[in-house]
Design an enzyme around this catalytic site. Structure first.
Site, short mmCIF file in Angstrom:
data_model
loop_
_atom_site.label_atom_id
_atom_site.label_comp_id
_atom_site.label_asym_id
_atom_site.label_seq_id
_atom_site.Cartn_x
_atom_site.Cartn_y
_atom_site.Cartn_z
N GLN A 34 3.60 28.69 -6.20
CA GLN A 34 4.13 30.04 -5.99
C GLN A 34 4.49 30.72 -7.32
O GLN A 34 4.29 31.91 -7.49
CB GLN A 34 5.36 29.97 -5.09
N GLU A 72 0.84 -1.20 0.00
CA GLU A 72 0.00 0.00 0.00
C GLU A 72 0.87 1.25 0.00
O GLU A 72 0.61 2.21 -0.75
CB GLU A 72 -0.92 -0.01 1.23
#
Length: 376
Positions: free
Chosen positions: A333, A239
């Site tokens: 940004q 997982e």
């Protein structure tokens, strides 16, 4: 740059098909699914018909009997498309393996064909309001009633919780041991709570589940009774590894959309990508991405060879997801105010990335595992 993993022509043909599927069936509709909070069940059937569900499941149970690299291809193409609603990897690589590895012959024949066709959607119910990473403290009980168990309790943060009709559920016995039982849609006393509202993954259904005197036949116990905790621990490495694969590809997607933007956006009479600060940050992020991809590929290769990789999978999950979070923040940004607008894909990528360092074991848990391997 050449990959550590060796994809054959057959893998690449499968990749081309998977890419076209996500481009045609997922990307154009994702915004609408975000509004309703889930994907349609029909999508799962389309994916099954295309061979994208559980490709590594043996043919006698409805799969293709393919190697794990086919699963890797699905994970990568899902992330490449920007998909965060159709939780195909959870179904393929996290939950179905419990049935394949621990289910008996009757259970495999009963459940796996539907998982491969998309007629059955899987969820795994471990987390509870008072038990997240600390699975030994679950309170959902299974009382022995002879030929069945009576299950009572509550689970939360369950991915695929609204859509799933097969839910592998962790339950605790009176002697304190844990078992995994399959709770099926339609069982009396099995109820779904609300579809939880999240800051990201808006197109993916995440739910509370309630069990009120649910009568679960003992034929639905997966593997040996009382061995559930061990089974969960044994499958957590895969997982975490598949999350690392997805994080690497999601980061690559963010890089591509950012490069396109900074090569076109002008400021002070020049393209913003030509400013040294932005150029150097892109150079640093590109280098880190390629180094991380190489490590994740190496761990995948060793996983396919059957090696036990609890520590290495924890390293891959910790580093790749933290990288995804940092890079997405930095790239947003560069978009300036537009990066804060939901009409720009970078904004959704930023919100979707935040969960990566939390589920399947937080970064802090990963560091505990890694630190423990050092004798600390």
């Amino acid at each position: 740059m050449d990959r550590v993993l060796q994809f054959t022509e057959e893998h690449e043909a499968f990749r081309d098909m998977a890419r076209k599927f996500f481009e045609a069936e997922v990307t154009p509709h994702h915004h609408e699914w975000e509004k309703v909070g889930m994907v349609p069940k029909e999508l799962w059937k389309k994916a099954g018909a295309s061979g994208l569900l559980c490709p590594d499941v043996p043919e006698e149970y409805g799969g293709s009997g393919a190697d794990f690299l086919y699963n890797v291809v699905v994970i990568e193409e899902s992330s490449r498309s920007g998909n965060s609603g159709f939780f195909v990897s959870l179904h393929n690589d996290v939950i179905a393996p419990y049935i394949s590895a621990y289910g008996n012959e009757e259970q495999k024949k009963r459940w796996l064909p539907g998982c491969c066709s998309g007629d059955s959607i899987l969820a795994v119910a471990m987390t509870e309001p008072g038990a997240g990473s600390d699975l030994k403290n679950i309170r959902t009980t299974a009382v022995d009633k002879g030929d069945h168990y009576l299950v009572n309790g509550q689970k939360t943060f369950i991915s695929n919780g609204q859509l799933a009709n097969l839910v592998i559920t962790a339950v605790k016995h009176e002697n304190g041991t844990i078992s995994l039982v399959m709770i099926e849609e339609g069982m009396k006393g099995f109820e779904r709570g609300r579809n939880l509202e999240k800051i990201g993954l808006k197109a993916q259904d995440t739910s509370e589940l309630y069990f009120n005197d649910v009568k679960v036949p003992k034929e639905n116990v997966i593997g040996k009774g009382g061995q559930g905790f061990r089974y969960l621990m044994m499958k957590l490495a895969q997982e975490r590894l598949v999350l690392a694969i997805a994080a690497v590809e999601a980061t690559a997607l963010v890089h591509r959309m950012t490069l396109k933007y900074i090569k076109e956006r002008m400021a002070f009479g020049k393209k913003i990508g030509s400013f040294q600060h932005i150029k150097f940050q892109m150079a640093e992020m590109t280098t880190e991405l390629e180094m991380c991809r190489t490590f994740v590929d190496k761990v995948v290769s060793e996983h396919m060879a059957g090696k036990k990789l609890t520590v290495e999978a924890s390293m891959a999950k910790y580093y790749s997801t933290e990288m995804q979070k940092r890079h997405t923040d930095l790239c947003l940004q560069f978009f300036g105010g537009y990066g804060y607008m939901m009409e720009y894909p970078i904004a959704r990528a930023y919100l979707d990335a935040r969960i990566q360092t939390i589920y399947a074991g937080t970064t802090e848990i990963m560091k505990e595992i890694i630190g423990g391997s050092l004798g600390l």
